[in-house]
Design an enzyme around this catalytic site. Structure first.
Site, short mmCIF file in Angstrom:
data_model
loop_
_atom_site.label_atom_id
_atom_site.label_comp_id
_atom_site.label_asym_id
_atom_site.label_seq_id
_atom_site.Cartn_x
_atom_site.Cartn_y
_atom_site.Cartn_z
CB THR A 138 32.18 -55.56 -86.28
OG1 THR A 138 32.50 -56.80 -85.67
CG2 THR A 138 33.47 -54.96 -86.80
CG ASP A 139 31.80 -58.39 -81.57
OD1 ASP A 139 32.10 -58.58 -82.77
OD2 ASP A 139 31.33 -59.30 -80.84
CD GLU A 140 34.76 -60.16 -86.48
OE1 GLU A 140 35.86 -60.32 -87.03
OE2 GLU A 140 33.71 -60.69 -86.91
CE1 TYR A 164 33.98 -56.50 -91.55
CE2 TYR A 164 34.31 -57.87 -89.61
CZ TYR A 164 33.53 -56.99 -90.34
OH TYR A 164 32.31 -56.58 -89.85
CE LYS A 168 32.58 -52.16 -90.01
NZ LYS A 168 31.54 -51.49 -90.88
N GLY A 303 45.09 -66.65 -87.54
CA GLY A 303 44.80 -65.53 -86.62
C GLY A 303 43.41 -65.57 -86.03
P1 NAD Z 1 26.85 -57.73 -96.04
O1 NAD Z 1 28.18 -58.13 -96.60
O2 NAD Z 1 25.75 -58.72 -96.02
O3 NAD Z 1 26.29 -56.45 -96.83
C1 NAD Z 1 27.10 -55.38 -97.23
C2 NAD Z 1 26.33 -54.57 -98.26
O4 NAD Z 1 27.16 -53.44 -98.62
C3 NAD Z 1 26.04 -55.35 -99.55
O5 NAD Z 1 24.71 -55.13 -99.95
C4 NAD Z 1 27.02 -54.73 -100.56
O6 NAD Z 1 26.52 -54.76 -101.90
C5 NAD Z 1 27.15 -53.31 -100.04
N1 NAD Z 1 28.41 -52.67 -100.44
C6 NAD Z 1 29.66 -53.20 -100.36
N2 NAD Z 1 30.55 -52.30 -100.84
C7 NAD Z 1 29.85 -51.19 -101.20
C8 NAD Z 1 30.22 -49.92 -101.74
N3 NAD Z 1 31.50 -49.64 -102.02
N4 NAD Z 1 29.26 -49.01 -101.98
C9 NAD Z 1 27.94 -49.30 -101.70
N5 NAD Z 1 27.54 -50.49 -101.20
C10 NAD Z 1 28.49 -51.42 -100.94
O7 NAD Z 1 27.15 -57.16 -94.60
P2 NAD Z 1 26.26 -57.24 -93.28
O8 NAD Z 1 26.52 -58.53 -92.60
O9 NAD Z 1 24.88 -56.83 -93.61
O10 NAD Z 1 26.95 -56.11 -92.40
C11 NAD Z 1 26.53 -54.74 -92.51
C12 NAD Z 1 27.41 -53.90 -91.61
O11 NAD Z 1 27.29 -54.35 -90.27
C13 NAD Z 1 28.88 -53.96 -91.97
O12 NAD Z 1 29.41 -52.67 -91.84
C14 NAD Z 1 29.48 -54.91 -90.95
O13 NAD Z 1 30.82 -54.58 -90.68
C15 NAD Z 1 28.59 -54.65 -89.75
N6 NAD Z 1 28.43 -55.80 -88.82
C16 NAD Z 1 28.09 -57.04 -89.28
C17 NAD Z 1 27.92 -58.08 -88.38
C18 NAD Z 1 27.49 -59.47 -88.83
O14 NAD Z 1 27.43 -60.38 -88.01
N7 NAD Z 1 27.15 -59.68 -90.09
C19 NAD Z 1 28.08 -57.86 -87.02
C20 NAD Z 1 28.40 -56.58 -86.58
C21 NAD Z 1 28.57 -55.56 -87.49
#
Ligand code: NAD
Length: 361
Positions: A138-140, A164, A168, A303
């Site tokens: 993430t950009d965060e 969070y 990451k 924060g």
């Molecule tokens: P999400 O919370 O919708 O999905 C996460 C998935 O991971 C879920 O299906 C969950 O069941 C699974 N999971 C969680 N813990 C687990 C474990 N221990 N073992 C196996 N599976 C597990 O998240 P998202 O929004 O789809 O984000 C996906 C990735 O992209 C993350 O790594 C997040 O940091 C990154 N990201 C998200 C965004 C955003 O805007 N949503 C932006 C940039 C990056």
């Protein structure tokens, strides 16, 4: 050539978009490994889950033995690691699970992959040469910007603010260390805020749409002036697949949509779209003239980062990726998707989507 992609977290918001894109628009095989936490929803894969190129494995990435068996059985060419705890507010209320999945889980997976990659090198050097571990971040991790500062680039120093983003950032550091120390062929992407179909309704955009449709208050943190850089989830999925296949090994790519918007602007735009598409709503039996009347300002998140802005010029220049959707077209598509897919979000709101989880235990 057809490849085997192993996607962790493929039942989540972004992971499911990646899998739908791979199954619909390629001939690759996809293995989805997901623990099905509250954020995992197999209903998000209903359009592809009967495809013979798709398999689901209900598993926790923190389980070394189980993950080793999965890799030994399926022999992936590319691993796309999206499994994570992803909601900032939840990380403030309970950081432990974020450390567990995002840091310990990524560490465990890296160790599993290190052993798998080493055995590939001796048994199938050609496959090892093309193997990639793609870590989705993430950009965060970069912290926040004030209104005059330049956008985040791939070389912006890390300065995470929330449990969070710190977890990451920790996982990104581990991936780089495993690349440098053990020679694991890695890729990292850092993306801005995503929005679009199948988004869990705890996040700003789906929460606003569903609360508005129910005539409930639309909460906005603080003064609503925090700026996020929004990207339509299907554009992100396409960027991820491009990086996984064409990215230069061991590189990092920032992904973003050049859509800096204040949170309040996003909520106002959603209200205007809903006024156009679904013109009336009852709020405690009073007819609301505009959804804007439902907006309420609530105490700011502790924060709370002020501004994120991504410089995505590297991925545009080097890999020829750019988003298909503007913020306006993507937001309209998103609102329309929620209007057309009531059964998906009703099952999330009433908790019945988790029955699917019980079915696979
Ligand atoms: P999400 O919370 O919708 O999905 C996460 C998935 O991971 C879920 O299906 C969950 O069941 C699974 N999971 C969680 N813990 C687990 C474990 N221990 N073992 C196996 N599976 C597990 O998240 P998202 O929004 O789809 O984000 C996906 C990735 O992209 C993350 O790594 C997040 O940091 C990154 N990201 C998200 C965004 C955003 O805007 N949503 C932006 C940039 C990056």
């Amino acid at each position: 050539m057809e490849k085997t992609f192993l996607v962790t977290g493929g039942a989540g918001f972004i992971g499911s978009a990646v899998i739908r894109e791979l199954i619909h628009n390629s001939t690759h095989r996809v293995i989805n490994v997901d623990k099905l936490t509250y954020a995992g929803n197999l209903q998000s894969l209903i359009t592809i889950d009967k495809d013979e190129r798709y398999s689901f494995i209900h598993q926790d990435i923190c389980d070394y033995q189980a993950m080793s068996s999965v890799l030994a059985q399926y022999k992936p060419d590319i691993i796309m690691h999206l499994a994570a705890e992803s909601h900032v507010d939840r990380s403030i209320d309970g950081p432990g699970v974020f450390i567990q999945t995002n840091i310990i889980g990524t560490y465990t997976l890296l160790e599993v992959v290190r052993s798998y990659y080493s055995s590939l090198n001796s048994t199938d050097p050609e496959k090892a040469k093309n193997f990639r571990f793609h870590h989705i971040s993430t950009d965060e991790v970069y912290g926040d910007l004030n209104n005059n500062e330049d956008m985040f680039t791939e070389s912006t120093p890390y300065s995470p603010s929330s449990p969070y983003s710190a977890s990451k950032a920790g996982s990104d550091h581990l991936v780089r260390a495993w690349q440098r120390t053990y020679g694991l062929p890695t890729l990292i992407t850092n993306c801005s805020n995503n929005y679009g179909p199948y988004h869990f309704p705890e996040k700003l955009i789906p929460l606003t749409i569903l609360n508005a449709l129910a005539g409930k208050p639309l909460p906005v943190y603080g003064n609503g002036r925090q700026i996020r850089d929004w990207l339509y989830v299907e554009d992100h999925a396409k960027a991820l697949i491009k990086v996984a296949q064409e990215g230069a090994v061991n590189e990092t790519y920032n992904v973003g949509g050049h859509n800096e918007k204040q949170n309040i602007e996003v909520v106002l735009t959603l209200c205007d779209l809903l006024d156009e598409l679904v013109p009336t709503v009852e709020n405690n039996a009073v007819l609301v003239k505009s959804y804007r009347d439902l907006i309420v300002y609530v105490d700011d998140r502790p924060g709370h980062d002020l501004r994120y802005a991504i410089d995505a010029s590297k991925i545009e220049r080097e890999l020829g990726w750019s988003p298909d959707e503007t913020f306006e077209t993507g937001l309209r598509k998103t609102v329309q998707w929620y209007l057309d897919n009531k059964s998906w979000w009703q099952a999330v709101l009433d908790g019945s989507y988790q029955c699917e989880r019980l079915g696979v235990l």
